[in-house]
Design a protein around this motif. Structure first.
Motif, PDB file in Angstrom:
ATOM      1  N   GLU A   1      49.428 -48.891  10.172  1.00  0.00           N
ATOM      2  CA  GLU A   1      49.876 -47.604  10.452  1.00  0.00           C
ATOM      3  C   GLU A   1      50.900 -47.145   9.435  1.00  0.00           C
ATOM      4  N   PHE A   2      51.408 -47.919   8.460  1.00  0.00           N
ATOM      5  CA  PHE A   2      52.382 -47.449   7.571  1.00  0.00           C
ATOM      6  C   PHE A   2      51.773 -47.110   6.313  1.00  0.00           C
ATOM      7  N   GLU A   3      52.248 -45.887   5.930  1.00  0.00           N
ATOM      8  CA  GLU A   3      51.723 -45.542   4.658  1.00  0.00           C
ATOM      9  C   GLU A   3      52.619 -45.784   3.523  1.00  0.00           C
ATOM     10  N   LYS A   4      52.294 -46.189   2.379  1.00  0.00           N
ATOM     11  CA  LYS A   4      53.187 -46.460   1.423  1.00  0.00           C
ATOM     12  C   LYS A   4      53.170 -45.802   0.016  1.00  0.00           C
ATOM     13  N   SER A   5      54.294 -45.825  -0.460  1.00  0.00           N
ATOM     14  CA  SER A   5      54.536 -44.944  -1.756  1.00  0.00           C
ATOM     15  C   SER A   5      54.797 -46.144  -2.925  1.00  0.00           C
ATOM     16  N   GLY A   6      53.819 -46.421  -3.634  1.00  0.00           N
ATOM     17  CA  GLY A   6      53.833 -47.490  -4.415  1.00  0.00           C
ATOM     18  C   GLY A   6      53.935 -48.805  -3.649  1.00  0.00           C
ATOM     19  N   ASP A   7      54.803 -49.618  -3.878  1.00  0.00           N
ATOM     20  CA  ASP A   7      54.991 -50.722  -2.960  1.00  0.00           C
ATOM     21  C   ASP A   7      56.171 -50.793  -2.034  1.00  0.00           C
ATOM     22  N   ARG A   8      56.505 -49.162  -1.760  1.00  0.00           N
ATOM     23  CA  ARG A   8      57.783 -49.061  -0.911  1.00  0.00           C
ATOM     24  C   ARG A   8      57.331 -48.325   0.237  1.00  0.00           C
ATOM     25  N   ARG A   9      57.626 -48.555   1.514  1.00  0.00           N
ATOM     26  CA  ARG A   9      57.567 -48.052   2.707  1.00  0.00           C
ATOM     27  C   ARG A   9      58.387 -46.554   2.896  1.00  0.00           C
ATOM     28  N   LYS A  10      58.214 -45.580   3.307  1.00  0.00           N
ATOM     29  CA  LYS A  10      59.201 -44.371   3.305  1.00  0.00           C
ATOM     30  C   LYS A  10      59.570 -44.511   4.930  1.00  0.00           C
ATOM     31  N   ILE A  11      60.733 -44.859   5.236  1.00  0.00           N
ATOM     32  CA  ILE A  11      61.185 -45.036   6.646  1.00  0.00           C
ATOM     33  C   ILE A  11      62.625 -44.359   6.452  1.00  0.00           C
ATOM     34  N   ILE A  12      62.708 -43.665   7.686  1.00  0.00           N
ATOM     35  CA  ILE A  12      64.331 -43.064   8.211  1.00  0.00           C
ATOM     36  C   ILE A  12      64.631 -43.747   9.336  1.00  0.00           C
ATOM     37  N   ILE A  13      65.944 -44.340   9.375  1.00  0.00           N
ATOM     38  CA  ILE A  13      66.427 -44.537  10.707  1.00  0.00           C
ATOM     39  C   ILE A  13      67.392 -43.767  11.336  1.00  0.00           C
ATOM     40  N   LEU A  14      67.100 -42.847  12.117  1.00  0.00           N
ATOM     41  CA  LEU A  14      68.227 -41.796  12.414  1.00  0.00           C
ATOM     42  C   LEU A  14      69.196 -42.035  13.649  1.00  0.00           C
ATOM     43  N   VAL A  15      70.235 -42.479  13.604  1.00  0.00           N
ATOM     44  CA  VAL A  15      71.216 -42.830  14.669  1.00  0.00           C
ATOM     45  C   VAL A  15      71.825 -41.462  14.915  1.00  0.00           C
ATOM     46  N   THR A  16      71.793 -41.232  16.228  1.00  0.00           N
ATOM     47  CA  THR A  16      72.151 -39.683  16.833  1.00  0.00           C
ATOM     48  C   THR A  16      72.617 -39.834  18.293  1.00  0.00           C
ATOM     49  N   ASP A  17      73.345 -38.815  18.564  1.00  0.00           N
ATOM     50  CA  ASP A  17      73.902 -38.600  19.955  1.00  0.00           C
ATOM     51  C   ASP A  17      72.449 -37.793  20.676  1.00  0.00           C
ATOM     52  N   GLY A  18      71.362 -37.591  19.993  1.00  0.00           N
ATOM     53  CA  GLY A  18      70.410 -36.947  20.505  1.00  0.00           C
ATOM     54  C   GLY A  18      70.387 -35.479  20.816  1.00  0.00           C
ATOM     55  N   TYR A  19      71.449 -34.781  20.389  1.00  0.00           N
ATOM     56  CA  TYR A  19      71.544 -33.385  20.858  1.00  0.00           C
ATOM     57  C   TYR A  19      71.988 -32.650  19.400  1.00  0.00           C
ATOM     58  N   PRO A  20      71.061 -32.338  18.660  1.00  0.00           N
ATOM     59  CA  PRO A  20      71.309 -31.802  17.406  1.00  0.00           C
ATOM     60  C   PRO A  20      71.769 -29.884  17.417  1.00  0.00           C
ATOM     61  N   ASP A  21      72.664 -29.805  16.738  1.00  0.00           N
ATOM     62  CA  ASP A  21      73.201 -28.185  16.859  1.00  0.00           C
ATOM     63  C   ASP A  21      71.832 -27.414  16.844  1.00  0.00           C
ATOM     64  N   ASP A  22      70.799 -27.512  16.156  1.00  0.00           N
ATOM     65  CA  ASP A  22      69.766 -26.887  16.021  1.00  0.00           C
ATOM     66  C   ASP A  22      68.441 -27.655  16.208  1.00  0.00           C
ATOM     67  N   GLN A  23      67.885 -27.839  17.590  1.00  0.00           N
ATOM     68  CA  GLN A  23      66.903 -28.661  17.967  1.00  0.00           C
ATOM     69  C   GLN A  23      65.553 -28.119  16.929  1.00  0.00           C
ATOM     70  N   GLN A  24      65.250 -27.040  16.917  1.00  0.00           N
ATOM     71  CA  GLN A  24      64.354 -26.487  16.337  1.00  0.00           C
ATOM     72  C   GLN A  24      64.184 -26.737  14.794  1.00  0.00           C
ATOM     73  N   LYS A  25      65.288 -26.548  14.272  1.00  0.00           N
ATOM     74  CA  LYS A  25      65.385 -26.913  12.819  1.00  0.00           C
ATOM     75  C   LYS A  25      65.393 -28.187  12.418  1.00  0.00           C
ATOM     76  N   THR A  26      65.685 -29.303  13.355  1.00  0.00           N
ATOM     77  CA  THR A  26      65.764 -30.686  13.387  1.00  0.00           C
ATOM     78  C   THR A  26      64.165 -31.052  13.353  1.00  0.00           C
ATOM     79  N   PHE A  27      63.616 -30.559  14.387  1.00  0.00           N
ATOM     80  CA  PHE A  27      62.365 -30.771  14.790  1.00  0.00           C
ATOM     81  C   PHE A  27      61.328 -30.412  13.486  1.00  0.00           C
ATOM     82  N   GLU A  28      61.618 -29.258  13.180  1.00  0.00           N
ATOM     83  CA  GLU A  28      60.572 -29.025  11.458  1.00  0.00           C
ATOM     84  C   GLU A  28      60.688 -29.739  10.412  1.00  0.00           C
TER      85      GLU A  28
END
Length: 84
Positions: A1-28
């Protein structure tokens, strides 16, 4: 399932209250990152909007924790997933 860039995986861990100021912009932004093969894991705190976070990260990369004291447990679970 993982796509790799060179030898590194590109991963973001997002810690949030789950309610962004702009849901659409965050989704995009998340959609753009996913199109570049970046995996996004979401950790929502407290009463986060789980369904919204699933749209950001996907079914199996979304976690909700009751309070910040459980954050390390979530990181350990995610580390176990990405190290397989």
């Amino acid at each position: 399932e993982f796509e790799k860039s060179g030898d590194r995986r590109k991963i973001i861990i997002l810690v949030t209250d789950g309610y962004p100021d702009d849901q659409q912009k965050t989704f995009e932004c998340a959609k753009l990152l996913r199109s570049k093969n970046v995996l996004i894991y979401s950790i929502g705190l407290g009463l986060s909007d789980f369904e919204y976070l699933r749209k950001i990260s996907g079914d199996y990369r979304t976690f909700i924790i009751e309070d910040i004291n459980n954050l390390m447990d979530s990181f350990k679970i995610i580390a176990g997933i990405i190290n397989n």
